[in-house]
Write a protein that holds these residues in place. Structure first.
Motif, PDB file in Angstrom:
ATOM      1  N   PRO A 195       0.816  -1.215   0.000  1.00 15.81           N
ATOM      2  CA  PRO A 195       0.000   0.000   0.000  1.00 15.81           C
ATOM      3  C   PRO A 195       0.850   1.266   0.000  1.00 15.81           C
ATOM      4  O   PRO A 195       1.927   1.316   0.593  1.00 15.81           O
ATOM      5  N   TYR A 197      -0.068   5.812  -0.378  1.00 17.55           N
ATOM      6  CA  TYR A 197      -1.172   6.761  -0.322  1.00 17.55           C
ATOM      7  C   TYR A 197      -1.874   6.858  -1.675  1.00 17.55           C
ATOM      8  O   TYR A 197      -1.223   7.008  -2.712  1.00 17.55           O
ATOM      9  N   GLN A 198      -3.212   6.755  -1.659  1.00 12.39           N
ATOM     10  CA  GLN A 198      -4.027   6.974  -2.847  1.00 12.39           C
ATOM     11  C   GLN A 198      -5.163   7.927  -2.501  1.00 12.39           C
ATOM     12  O   GLN A 198      -5.710   7.888  -1.390  1.00 12.39           O
ATOM     13  N   GLN A 201      -8.448   6.216  -1.317  1.00 14.51           N
ATOM     14  CA  GLN A 201      -8.243   5.021  -0.496  1.00 14.51           C
ATOM     15  C   GLN A 201      -9.329   4.855   0.567  1.00 14.51           C
ATOM     16  O   GLN A 201      -9.747   3.734   0.859  1.00 14.51           O
ATOM     17  N   GLN A 202      -9.795   5.954   1.136  1.00 17.83           N
ATOM     18  CA  GLN A 202     -10.835   5.839   2.161  1.00 17.83           C
ATOM     19  C   GLN A 202     -12.133   5.301   1.578  1.00 17.83           C
ATOM     20  O   GLN A 202     -12.920   4.656   2.286  1.00 17.83           O
ATOM     21  N   PHE A 206      -7.123   0.263  -0.657  1.00 24.02           N
ATOM     22  CA  PHE A 206      -5.965   0.357  -1.547  1.00 24.02           C
ATOM     23  C   PHE A 206      -6.221  -0.442  -2.823  1.00 24.02           C
ATOM     24  O   PHE A 206      -6.620  -1.604  -2.778  1.00 24.02           O
TER      25      PHE A 206
END
Length: 227
Positions: A195, A197-198, A201-202, A206
């Motif tokens: 994983p 940060y994207q 993502q929330q 991921f």
């Protein structure tokens, strides 16, 4: 990630996935296949990005030389079609998907020309993209274009060999041409998505192995450390 073989053979890709660029970053030599037949619904003319609606495929329309079936055409001869406004639509999609990502604006000027300039052949277009992405990622792979289709003995499956001077065998080349694909990818012990940060993502969790653009726009100059 586990270590991978020193030499790899890859199919051409349009802003290929993270896994594809991992091979570029870790292989001593990468053989880029230009004599394989075009296969639909592969990374040869599509990439997968993350959007507010989830993963989305961006596909470059292609056409074969007059009178030939596209699936009987060597990739180096496949032409990019000007049907529709795909360049404009792809850039709009990237702006919409990654406009709020940490590094989109930083790289936009480097990438926008690929969605403005006309290219005749898909392979040439993809190669120019690969060269630019390697520059932005700060990697310097040794890329060799195949002079003919590189075959692999059936008994060895994914391992290819090329004859050296005086017939002396050269190091094995691991074949990823059919391993790295959007649907039903084959096992790759050398790649385990981790994983990072994207933007979404929330919402979706991921999303692994998206286009290298996803990693670049979200991680910036740290992307090379991920590879």
């Amino acid at each position: 990630m586990n270590s991978i073989p020193l030499n790899s053979i890859l199919s051409s890709t349009y802003f290929g996935p993270v896994q594809w660029y991992q091979k570029l970053a870790h292989s001593d030599t990468v053989y880029l296949e230009q004599h394989d037949h075009f296969i639909k619904q592969t990374y040869r003319n599509r990439c997968i990005i993350a959007t507010t609606q989830g993963p989305q495929a961006l596909t470059v329309p292609v056409e074969s030389p007059q009178g030939l079936r596209i699936d009987k055409t060597e990739l180096k001869d496949v032409r990019i079609s000007d049907h529709g406004s795909w360049r404009h639509l792809h850039w709009q999609a990237l702006q919409s998907a990654y406009g709020e990502s940490p590094f989109f604006e930083f790289y936009a000027d480097d990438l926008h020309p690929f969605f403005e300039k006309h290219w005749d052949f898909l392979f040439d277009f993809n190669l120019a993209i690969t060269q630019k992405m390697c520059e932005l990622l700060d990697i310097e792979p040794h890329i060799v274009l195949t002079e003919e289709y590189m075959t692999c003995p059936e008994s060895e499956q994914r391992f290819c060999r090329r004859g050296g001077p005086s017939g002396r065998p050269q190091p094995e080349i691991i074949d990823y041409r059919d391993v790295i694909r959007p649907k039903h990818p084959l096992p790759d012990a050398a790649f385990t998505p981790r994983p990072y940060y994207q933007v979404y993502q929330q919402k979706f969790g991921f999303l692994p192995n998206l286009s290298i653009l996803d990693l670049l726009f979200n991680e910036g100059n740290e992307a090379v450390l991920y590879l």
